[in-house]
Design an enzyme around this catalytic site. Sequence first.
Site, PDB file in Angstrom:
ATOM      1  N   LYS A 244      37.156  44.678   1.302  1.00  0.00           N
ATOM      2  CA  LYS A 244      36.556  45.886   0.290  1.00  0.00           C
ATOM      3  C   LYS A 244      35.208  46.007   0.516  1.00  0.00           C
ATOM      4  O   LYS A 244      34.314  44.819   0.187  1.00  0.00           O
ATOM      5  CB  LYS A 244      37.205  45.532  -1.027  1.00  0.00           C
ATOM      6  CG  LYS A 244      36.764  46.548  -2.022  1.00  0.00           C
ATOM      7  CD  LYS A 244      37.033  46.183  -3.443  1.00  0.00           C
ATOM      8  CE  LYS A 244      36.396  46.991  -4.528  1.00  0.00           C
ATOM      9  NZ  LYS A 244      36.935  46.829  -5.891  1.00  0.00           N
ATOM     10  N   ASP A 249      29.839  50.158  -7.007  1.00  0.00           N
ATOM     11  CA  ASP A 249      30.960  50.588  -7.808  1.00  0.00           C
ATOM     12  C   ASP A 249      30.605  50.760  -9.071  1.00  0.00           C
ATOM     13  O   ASP A 249      30.327  50.037 -10.164  1.00  0.00           O
ATOM     14  CB  ASP A 249      32.131  49.290  -7.955  1.00  0.00           C
ATOM     15  CG  ASP A 249      33.305  49.835  -8.719  1.00  0.00           C
ATOM     16  OD1 ASP A 249      33.340  51.200  -9.080  1.00  0.00           O
ATOM     17  OD2 ASP A 249      34.131  48.942  -8.979  1.00  0.00           O
ATOM     18  N   LYS A 256      32.078  52.739 -15.793  1.00  0.00           N
ATOM     19  CA  LYS A 256      32.083  51.438 -16.443  1.00  0.00           C
ATOM     20  C   LYS A 256      31.105  51.381 -17.388  1.00  0.00           C
ATOM     21  O   LYS A 256      29.971  52.035 -17.386  1.00  0.00           O
ATOM     22  CB  LYS A 256      31.528  50.528 -15.282  1.00  0.00           C
ATOM     23  CG  LYS A 256      32.706  50.023 -14.319  1.00  0.00           C
ATOM     24  CD  LYS A 256      31.967  48.924 -13.195  1.00  0.00           C
ATOM     25  CE  LYS A 256      32.927  48.556 -12.038  1.00  0.00           C
ATOM     26  NZ  LYS A 256      34.330  48.025 -12.627  1.00  0.00           N
ATOM     27  N   ASP A 267      30.426  44.268  -5.124  1.00  0.00           N
ATOM     28  CA  ASP A 267      31.725  44.706  -4.787  1.00  0.00           C
ATOM     29  C   ASP A 267      32.035  44.827  -3.212  1.00  0.00           C
ATOM     30  O   ASP A 267      33.180  45.641  -2.724  1.00  0.00           O
ATOM     31  CB  ASP A 267      31.963  46.016  -5.622  1.00  0.00           C
ATOM     32  CG  ASP A 267      33.347  46.377  -6.069  1.00  0.00           C
ATOM     33  OD1 ASP A 267      34.397  45.416  -6.249  1.00  0.00           O
ATOM     34  OD2 ASP A 267      33.939  47.470  -6.444  1.00  0.00           O
ATOM     35  N   ASP A 326      38.216  53.808 -11.416  1.00  0.00           N
ATOM     36  CA  ASP A 326      37.595  52.476 -11.394  1.00  0.00           C
ATOM     37  C   ASP A 326      38.656  51.305 -10.635  1.00  0.00           C
ATOM     38  O   ASP A 326      38.262  50.428 -10.109  1.00  0.00           O
ATOM     39  CB  ASP A 326      37.167  51.994 -12.806  1.00  0.00           C
ATOM     40  CG  ASP A 326      36.264  50.699 -12.610  1.00  0.00           C
ATOM     41  OD1 ASP A 326      35.584  50.551 -11.409  1.00  0.00           O
ATOM     42  OD2 ASP A 326      35.883  50.021 -13.691  1.00  0.00           O
ATOM     43  N   GLU A 328      39.586  51.613  -7.661  1.00  0.00           N
ATOM     44  CA  GLU A 328      39.260  52.350  -6.521  1.00  0.00           C
ATOM     45  C   GLU A 328      39.383  51.389  -5.361  1.00  0.00           C
ATOM     46  O   GLU A 328      39.428  52.056  -4.014  1.00  0.00           O
ATOM     47  CB  GLU A 328      37.672  52.905  -6.491  1.00  0.00           C
ATOM     48  CG  GLU A 328      36.560  52.000  -5.937  1.00  0.00           C
ATOM     49  CD  GLU A 328      36.529  50.510  -6.878  1.00  0.00           C
ATOM     50  OE1 GLU A 328      36.849  50.634  -8.022  1.00  0.00           O
ATOM     51  OE2 GLU A 328      36.094  49.773  -6.449  1.00  0.00           O
ATOM     52  N   ARG A 330      41.656  49.364  -4.543  1.00  0.00           N
ATOM     53  CA  ARG A 330      43.019  49.403  -3.816  1.00  0.00           C
ATOM     54  C   ARG A 330      43.298  50.771  -2.919  1.00  0.00           C
ATOM     55  O   ARG A 330      44.103  50.739  -2.018  1.00  0.00           O
ATOM     56  CB  ARG A 330      43.969  49.254  -4.977  1.00  0.00           C
ATOM     57  CG  ARG A 330      43.897  50.319  -6.020  1.00  0.00           C
ATOM     58  CD  ARG A 330      44.685  49.797  -7.497  1.00  0.00           C
ATOM     59  NE  ARG A 330      43.965  48.827  -8.255  1.00  0.00           N
ATOM     60  CZ  ARG A 330      44.538  48.464  -9.371  1.00  0.00           C
ATOM     61  NH1 ARG A 330      45.474  48.779  -9.927  1.00  0.00           N
ATOM     62  NH2 ARG A 330      43.666  47.556  -9.864  1.00  0.00           N
TER      63      ARG A 330
HETATM   64  N1  BES Z   1      35.179  46.367  -8.636  1.00  0.00           N
HETATM   65  C1  BES Z   1      35.943  46.122  -9.761  1.00  0.00           C
HETATM   66  C2  BES Z   1      36.430  44.729 -10.237  1.00  0.00           C
HETATM   67  C3  BES Z   1      35.652  43.584 -10.299  1.00  0.00           C
HETATM   68  C4  BES Z   1      35.316  43.349 -11.878  1.00  0.00           C
HETATM   69  C5  BES Z   1      34.690  42.962  -9.468  1.00  0.00           C
HETATM   70  C6  BES Z   1      34.362  42.130 -12.026  1.00  0.00           C
HETATM   71  C7  BES Z   1      34.125  41.914  -9.982  1.00  0.00           C
HETATM   72  C8  BES Z   1      33.756  41.486 -11.139  1.00  0.00           C
HETATM   73  C9  BES Z   1      37.321  46.791  -9.545  1.00  0.00           C
HETATM   74  O1  BES Z   1      36.980  48.126  -8.794  1.00  0.00           O
HETATM   75  C10 BES Z   1      37.526  47.546 -10.967  1.00  0.00           C
HETATM   76  O2  BES Z   1      36.911  48.131 -11.530  1.00  0.00           O
HETATM   77  N2  BES Z   1      38.826  47.179 -11.370  1.00  0.00           N
HETATM   78  C11 BES Z   1      39.243  47.642 -12.544  1.00  0.00           C
HETATM   79  C12 BES Z   1      40.799  47.779 -12.373  1.00  0.00           C
HETATM   80  C13 BES Z   1      41.044  48.664 -13.821  1.00  0.00           C
HETATM   81  C14 BES Z   1      40.638  49.948 -13.977  1.00  0.00           C
HETATM   82  C15 BES Z   1      42.729  48.766 -13.495  1.00  0.00           C
HETATM   83  C16 BES Z   1      39.116  46.342 -13.735  1.00  0.00           C
HETATM   84  O3  BES Z   1      39.222  45.396 -13.178  1.00  0.00           O
HETATM   85  O4  BES Z   1      38.615  46.526 -14.759  1.00  0.00           O
HETATM   86 ZN    ZN Z   2      35.568  47.924  -7.375  1.00  0.00          ZN
HETATM   87 ZN    ZN Z   3      36.047  49.939  -9.707  1.00  0.00          ZN
END
Ligand code: BES
Ligand code: ZN
Ligand code: ZN
Length: 485
Positions: A244, A249, A256, A267, A326, A328, A330
Amino acid sequence: MKFNLEEKNLKDIQADFALAFVENKNLDAYPKAKDLFKMMNYKGEGTCLDLANRTLYVELKARDLEEIKLCFANAYKALKGLDIKSLKTHFIKGKCTLASLHALAQGFIFASYEYDKYKSEKKSYKLEEILIAADEFEGKEYKRDEALMGLEIGQIVSNACSYAKDIVNEIPAVYTPLSFEADAKNLAKEIDALKCTVYDEHYLEKEGMNAFLAVNKASPLPPRLIHLEYKPKNPKFRAVFVGKGLTYDSGGLSLKPGASMVTMKSDKAGGAAVMGILKAISSLGLDIEVHGVIGATENMIGSDAYKPDDVLKSREGKTIEVRNTDAEGRLVLVDCLSFAQDLKPDLLVDLATLTGACVVALGEQTSGIMGNNEELQDEFYKASKMSGDLACVLHFNKYLRELLKSDIADISNVSSARYGGAQTAGIFLDNFIRDEYKDKWLHLDIAGPAFVEKEWGYHKPGATAAGVRMCITYLLWLLRSKEWA
Ligand code: BES
Ligand code: ZN
Ligand code: ZN
C-alpha cells in the site's frame, strides 16, 4: 559504516575505542575496572564509559539475537557523541555464527540511522569503522565464511531497511506517487537484475482498476502502479509482494480528525517495505523470483473526490459500496492484488498500514498476520520472531465475514460493527483473492510499527521498516529448506 573482521586478538587491533561486555551483571570479569565501576556507581546495567582506557562497558542481557542487536545499538548510542572514528569489539556468539554477525551489523546500522534532512543543524557522528576481533571468544570456534556471510547479509538487509525508512520519513509535499516511480526506476538502474515497469492512470482505466482510481480522484497527482521484477536463472519459487503506497491519507471526504491525520505520510510504508524487500533480495542474488507491486496515490478531498455512497467496480469484477472513504487502502490493494494474482505467485504477501484497529488490538510495536492458511501464518510468525519484527496472528471467523454485507453492491468497504476492524479489513481483501491463491496469500497489517513517534529498542522515532526483515527472513528460511539458522 564499515565492518572489518580482523584475524587478530582484540588487544592487537588498533582502534580509537574498545567494547567490553558485561553479562549477567557480572563485574568480576573485569577486576582492573573495579574502582571505576565503584566511582561511576555502575552495577552492570546499561553502559559505563572508561575514558582513561578508552573502553565502553556494555550490558549484554542474553545471547539471543535481539539482545545482541540491542547491546551493539546501546554501545553505539553511548559513543556517538564522542570524537571516535573506529571501534573494536569481540563478536558475541549466539547459537549461530552467521546470525550473530548479522545481528551485530544490524544493531549498529539501526542505531546509526538518522533522519535529519530538515534539521538546520545536522549531527555529524564520526564512528565509521567497526573492527571485529575474530579470535576465539571464550574458546568458541567460528567459521570465517559463515561470519563474513553474516556480516554481508546483515549489512544488505539493514541498509535496505534504512532505504525503506527514508521513503516513509520523507514529507508528503516531496514524496508523491511520482517519487515512488523515480525511486523504483533508479533502483532498477542501480541493480542489473531488477526490472521496473510503471503504469499510469490510462493503464488503470484500461484494466478496470476503478477501486484504485476512485481513491486517486481528488488528488492533483496521478496514480502509479509500480511493478518491480527480480528473475534469477533457476528460481526455486515465485513470491509476489504487494504494498500500500498511500503517499498521503487525509481520509478523503470521510476526513480524518486533525490529530489522526498527523503521521499519515507513513501510509506509504507498505510500498516502501516492498521496495526494501526487492532491493535486499536482488542484492543478495537469491534463487527466488520476486515481484514487487506498489499501488501509489494520495487520498485527498475536493469537489471531484469519491464519495461515501459511491459503488465501484474492481478489476476482479466485484462491486464495492463505499461507506467510508478513509478505508481507502483496501480499495487500492484489491486492484493491485488482482494484478499480482495474474503473475501466478507461489506466495502472495501484501503489506499495508491498513487499520487503526490493528494498532488498538496489538499495540504500536506489533504487526498483524492474517490469511487463510494457518501453517503459512505460523511460519511467518516464526520468521518475524527470528527477524526482530514483532508480529501476531489474527484469525478470521465466519461471524466477522458477515459484517461486510452490502445492500446495494457485492461488498461494503467497511464493517457494520465497531470491533474487529483489523480482521474485517483482512477479510475484505480475502474476498478478492481467487480460490487457487487463498492458501498462498498473507496479509500483513503494519499500521502499528510502520511509524512510531517515540524511540523504542534500537528504533529511532519515525519509520522502522516494519515487515522488511520478516519477509526476507521467511524467504531465506524457505531457501534453507525450512531450517532455522
Ligand atoms: N491509513 C489508515 C490506517 C492507519 C491508522 C495507519 C493509524 C496507521 C496508523 C487507513 O487508511 C484508515 O484510515 N483506516 C480506517 C478504516 C476505517 C474507516 C474502517 C481506520 O483504521 O480508522
Ligand atoms: Zn490509509
Ligand atoms: Zn484511510
